[in-house]
Every structure is written in structure tokens, then in C-alpha cells.
Design a protein around this motif. Structure first.
Motif, PDB file in Angstrom:
ATOM      1  N   ILE A 119     -11.966   5.825   4.474  1.00  0.00           N
ATOM      2  CA  ILE A 119     -10.891   4.998   4.994  1.00  0.00           C
ATOM      3  C   ILE A 119     -11.022   4.974   6.517  1.00  0.00           C
ATOM      4  N   VAL A 143      -6.209  -2.386   4.424  1.00  0.00           N
ATOM      5  CA  VAL A 143      -6.935  -1.121   4.284  1.00  0.00           C
ATOM      6  C   VAL A 143      -8.400  -1.396   4.586  1.00  0.00           C
ATOM      7  N   ALA A 154      -0.196  -5.057   3.809  1.00  0.00           N
ATOM      8  CA  ALA A 154      -1.002  -4.171   4.648  1.00  0.00           C
ATOM      9  C   ALA A 154      -2.490  -4.482   4.539  1.00  0.00           C
ATOM     10  N   VAL A 186       0.843  -1.199   0.000  1.00  0.00           N
ATOM     11  CA  VAL A 186       0.000   0.000   0.000  1.00  0.00           C
ATOM     12  C   VAL A 186       0.877   1.247   0.000  1.00  0.00           C
ATOM     13  N   ALA A 239     -12.806   7.121   0.470  1.00  0.00           N
ATOM     14  CA  ALA A 239     -12.225   5.834   0.077  1.00  0.00           C
ATOM     15  C   ALA A 239     -12.191   5.688  -1.433  1.00  0.00           C
ATOM     16  N   ILE A 283      -5.554   1.958   8.237  1.00  0.00           N
ATOM     17  CA  ILE A 283      -4.521   1.315   7.421  1.00  0.00           C
ATOM     18  C   ILE A 283      -3.477   0.776   8.392  1.00  0.00           C
ATOM     19  N   THR A 284      -3.194  -0.501   8.288  1.00  0.00           N
ATOM     20  CA  THR A 284      -2.296  -1.114   9.235  1.00  0.00           C
ATOM     21  C   THR A 284      -1.510  -2.235   8.576  1.00  0.00           C
ATOM     22  N   SER A 285      -0.371  -2.555   9.151  1.00  0.00           N
ATOM     23  CA  SER A 285       0.416  -3.683   8.656  1.00  0.00           C
ATOM     24  C   SER A 285       0.019  -4.976   9.347  1.00  0.00           C
ATOM     25  N   LEU A 336      -4.199   7.859   1.034  1.00  0.00           N
ATOM     26  CA  LEU A 336      -4.961   6.911   1.841  1.00  0.00           C
ATOM     27  C   LEU A 336      -4.659   7.190   3.307  1.00  0.00           C
ATOM     28  N   GLU A 337      -5.606   7.825   3.983  1.00  0.00           N
ATOM     29  CA  GLU A 337      -5.480   8.165   5.390  1.00  0.00           C
ATOM     30  C   GLU A 337      -6.835   8.006   6.055  1.00  0.00           C
ATOM     31  N   THR A 362       0.489   4.793   0.546  1.00  0.00           N
ATOM     32  CA  THR A 362      -0.548   5.674   1.083  1.00  0.00           C
ATOM     33  C   THR A 362      -0.453   7.092   0.543  1.00  0.00           C
ATOM     34  N   VAL A 366      -9.839   4.210  -3.908  1.00  0.00           N
ATOM     35  CA  VAL A 366      -8.736   3.259  -3.793  1.00  0.00           C
ATOM     36  C   VAL A 366      -8.661   2.428  -5.069  1.00  0.00           C
TER      37      VAL A 366
END
Length: 433
Positions: free
Chosen positions: A50, A43, A41, A29, A380, A53-55, A374-375, A31, A382
Motif C-alpha cells: 500500500i 487506494v 477514496a 474504504v 497490499a 490511501i486518500t480521499s 490498509l495502511e 481501512t 485488498v
């Protein structure tokens, strides 16, 4: 509740039901925001925005999963300067709202210089060019009048490419003026006349700014300016810094005139367009904090204003500290990723190439709190790509706008299917698709 998995492939696939929240998992991703790039990641999308967003791989229950393993995820692309929704294919397209004609036989009492013209009234979300652009990952665009006899090309708008009737994101979003060798006879046929007219137009706008309570008073004022009163009101928004002013210019001498205009009018948000020779004066543009919207494909002179054309234009501007955006034209805005890729092949850093298609144009038009990266909390928009979006062998596999998965059917698809199944008994002109 059961989770549903959609494996993204290279062929057509069924739509995700957007009533449920969506999780795009496993992709790389980009961002284009403070989080940078995340590998493997997640989403999370809900209610058109959104969420996270995380790993980390954990996904809440009831999210529809889209497996983006081995793929690239980016913000939706932003067409930096187009006429999408204002122009259609030829023949029976009807009125072309991307152009205006001015003259004694077609004079418009509302505007004498074009500043009051407003494209929001001509935007058509049903334009066939919108899905053609959208399937290439473009989810939003700046749209405006591209040509005409007026000095200013009116007020443009920022639009979503969702195809819905609520596609206008921001109206009165920018003003556009051409100071290149395309100067028409209606402007005196020379830069000597054009620049004086531009200065006079803004002087008249400044004069109404000095009148206390002008909004209530102006309808009763006598007006004897070169501009009309609606023109002056529109230009006042530019003077106040609420509406960017786009200057189309190619030769270095014209670009320096734009820089000098910015010095005389520091409150105006000036943006340079096309800018074939901008690299020659890159330091001056950087110092004046003037961003550039360009077509980096210019490599051969198209005229005496473009003798300095080079494929390294974007890279040199970026090195000097100029914010670069890529994504011009209308019918061929779908080639924006190819153009950015060529700029990268000629020295522009890859991340800057992607920024030129996403966050940079969003910043120019003041919609970066909604679009361009992307925050959490942002709209959204994407795109899931089959590979590197700046490579011509990659394509947009899934496109979301406001969390809604967009159809990948276009007019080209319909024409292909129509003429693959010819009915020899009945002429195709009599067959309803």
C-alpha cells in the motif's frame, strides 16, 4: 503514459497486469487502521505494498485504475484458525497433515507431547481448498494441526493464500492445546491428568531457560523429562512470549482454568478458542487480556460443555472488552463473513464484525504490522466487494494479494465446466480436463 480503466462488475473479468502500479478509486474504504473509513477514496498499490490511501481523487500517471464506485474496499480477510494447505478433499488425497497419530506402535522419538511438531513442512500451497477460500475474500490464514493423539497440536504457521510456493508468512507462529471434553485417553482420560501434564511440560521448558548458554549446552545434556528436548525447546518459545498458546475450551469452568493458567504464567500470550460459554466469564477474560477465536454460530448445546450456547456470545464478549476473532474450520472458512454477519445480527457492532475477520486475528499472531489493515507500507492484500461483505448477497469481486490480482477460478468451476460438456462417446474418466 495512458491510464487503463477496469470497471469491476459481477461477472468474470480479465486480470490486471501487475507489473504496473494500481489505483482502486471511488469505493468506500474500511481501512481497519487509524484512518478509519473513507468515502470515495483512492487506494494506491505499488510493488506489492500500500503506497497511499486518500480521499482525494487525483491519481498519478501510469497507474492502472480499478473503478470501485458504489462498492466496498477492505483489507484481505484473515482465517483465524484453519488447517488450510494441510488437508485436501477425500479419497485419493494422500497424507492428511492436519492430523497426527501417536501411540506405542507409531511413537515418534522427536516428540512425546506434540509441541515439537511443525506444520511448515506439510504446507501445500496447491491445495484446492485455498482458491475456494480465496474467492471469498480470504487472503491469509493461521493453519495448524486440528486433531491428534498428542497433548499439543504442534506449532502452526501463518500463510498467504496466493497459491505461490513462498506462501509461508510466519512459521512457529502458535501452539495449540485442547482442554475441553475432547480429552483423549492418552492424556489420562480426564482434566485432572491433562492439566498436570501441561504444567509439567512448561516446568521442564522453564528448567532449560535457567541453564546459562543452554542453546550450545543442551545437545550434550542428558534429558529425562516427560517431554523430549525438542518439545521443551518449542515450549520455551511459548514461555518467552514469542509464540501464542491457543487453548480450546467451551465450558465456563474450563475457561476459568485457562484464566488461572495465564495468571500463573503472565509472560505467555494466551488465546481462547471456540469458547462457547465464554460470555459467562467475559469480565475475567477481559481483565486477563485474553483474546478469543470463536464460531459465533453455536446456539444449541453440542454437549454438557456447551449448555450456555448463545448467538449473542460474540456481542457479550465485545461489550465486556474482549478482543473477538471469527473464522474457524477449513473446508468452510469461506463462510466466515456469514458467521460474522450473524454475530452482527445478534448484537456485535458492524465494525467489530469486520475487525474480527481482519485486524484482530493479525494482532493475535503478531503480524499486524504486515496484515489486517490498509495502511501505507503494509502488504497490499485488498478486496473489492460488491456490497456489504457481511451480507450473504455480497461477494468478493476482486482479490489482491501482495498487489497481484488473484484468479477467481476454483476446483468447483472446473468440475462444473467439465460435466457441462459431456462427451457421450468417451467415459469422462478417460477425458483429461
Amino acid at each position: 503514459m495512458k491510464k487503463w480503466m477496469l470497471v469491476v462488475g459481477t461477472m468474470l473479468f480479465s486480470f490486471v497486469a501487475t507489473a504496473k502500479p494500481i489505483a482502486i478509486v471511488g469505493g468506500t474504504v474500511h481501512t481497519m487502521g487509524p484512518m478509519g473509513t473513507l468515502e470515495n477514496a483512492v487506494v494506491l498499490i505499488d510493488d506489492g505494498k500500500i503506497v497511499l490511501i486518500t480521499s482525494k481523487s487525483a491519481v498519478p500517471d501510469d497507474y492502472i485504475l480499478i473503478d470501485a464506485s458504489g462498492k466496498i474496499v477492505t483489507p484481505g480477510l484473515f482465517g483465524a484458525l484453519t488447517s488450510l494447505g494441510l488437508v485436501e478433499v477425500g479419497m485419493s488425497a494422500g497424507s492428511i497433515d492436519s492430523s497426527v497419530v501417536h501411540g506405542e506402535e507409531r511413537a515418534n522419538p522427536v516428540s512425546s507431547v506434540g509441541a515439537a511438531l511443525d506444520v511448515q513442512y506439510g504446507f501445500n500451497p496447491d491445495s484446492t481448498l485455498i482458491p475456494i477460500s480465496r474467492v471469498e475474500g480470504i487472503t491469509a490464514a493461521a493453519t495448524g494441526i486440528s486433531r491428534g493423539d498428542y497433548m499439543f497440536n504442534g506449532q502452526g504457521a501463518i500463510v498467504s493464500l496466493s497459491g505461490h510456493f513462498d506462501s509461508l508468512i510466519k512459521t512457529n507462529a502458535f501452539m495449540h492445546v485442547d482442554v475441553s471434553s475432547n480429552v483423549s485417553d492418552s492424556h489420562g482420560g480426564s482434566r485432572a491428568a491433562l492439566w498436570v501434564s501441561i504444567e509439567q511440560s512448561f516446568a521442564e521448558a522453564a528448567s532449560i531457560r535457567k541453564v546459562s548458554g543452554f542453546a550450545a549446552y543442551m545437545p550434550r545434556m542428558e534429558w529425562h523429562g516427560m517431554t523430549t528436548r525438542p518439545d521443551a525447546e518449542a515450549l520455551l518459545s511459548v514461555l518467552n512470549g514469542n509464540m501464542p498458546l491457543l487453548f480450546t475450551a467451551d465450558r465456563a469452568a474450563d475457561i476459568l482454568q485457562v484464566v488461572k493458567f495465564k495468571e500463573r504464567n503472565p509472560s505467555i500470550n494466551v488465546v481462547l478458542v471456540n469458547a462457547v460459554e465464554a460470555w459467562r466469564v467475559a469480565e475475567a477474560l477481559a481483565q486477563a487480556d485474553i483474546p478469543v477465536i470463536l464460531n459465533p454460530e453455536n446456539n444449541l448445546p453440542g454437549g454438557f460443555d456447551q449448555l450456555g450456547a448463545t448467538l449473542t456470545n460474540a456481542a457479550r464478549l465485545h461489550t465486556a472488552g474482549v478482543q473477538v476473532s471469527i473464522g474457524m474450520e477449513t473446508h468452510n472458512i469461506r463462510l466466515a463473513t456469514q458467521h460474522a454477519g450473524n454475530a452482527v445480527a445478534n448484537g456485535l457492532p458492524w465494525h467489530a464484525g469486520l475487525a474480527s475477520l481482519t485486524i484482530n486475528p493479525a494482532r493475535i499472531y503478531g503480524v499486524d504490522e504486515l496484515l489486517g489493515s490498509l495502511e501505507p507500507g503494509k502488504q497490499a492484500d485488498v478486496v473489492v466487494w460488491s456490497g456489504d461483505p457481511l451480507e450473504v448477497t455480497s461477494h468478493a469481486e476482486v482479490v489482491f494479494i501482495k498487489g497481484e490480482q488473484m484468479s477467481n477460478e476454483t476446483r468447483q468451476h472446473k468440475l462444473r465446466d467439465r460435466y457441462m460438456k459431456l462427451n457421450q462417446q468417451t467415459p469422462m474418466t478417460h477425458v483429461r480436463p
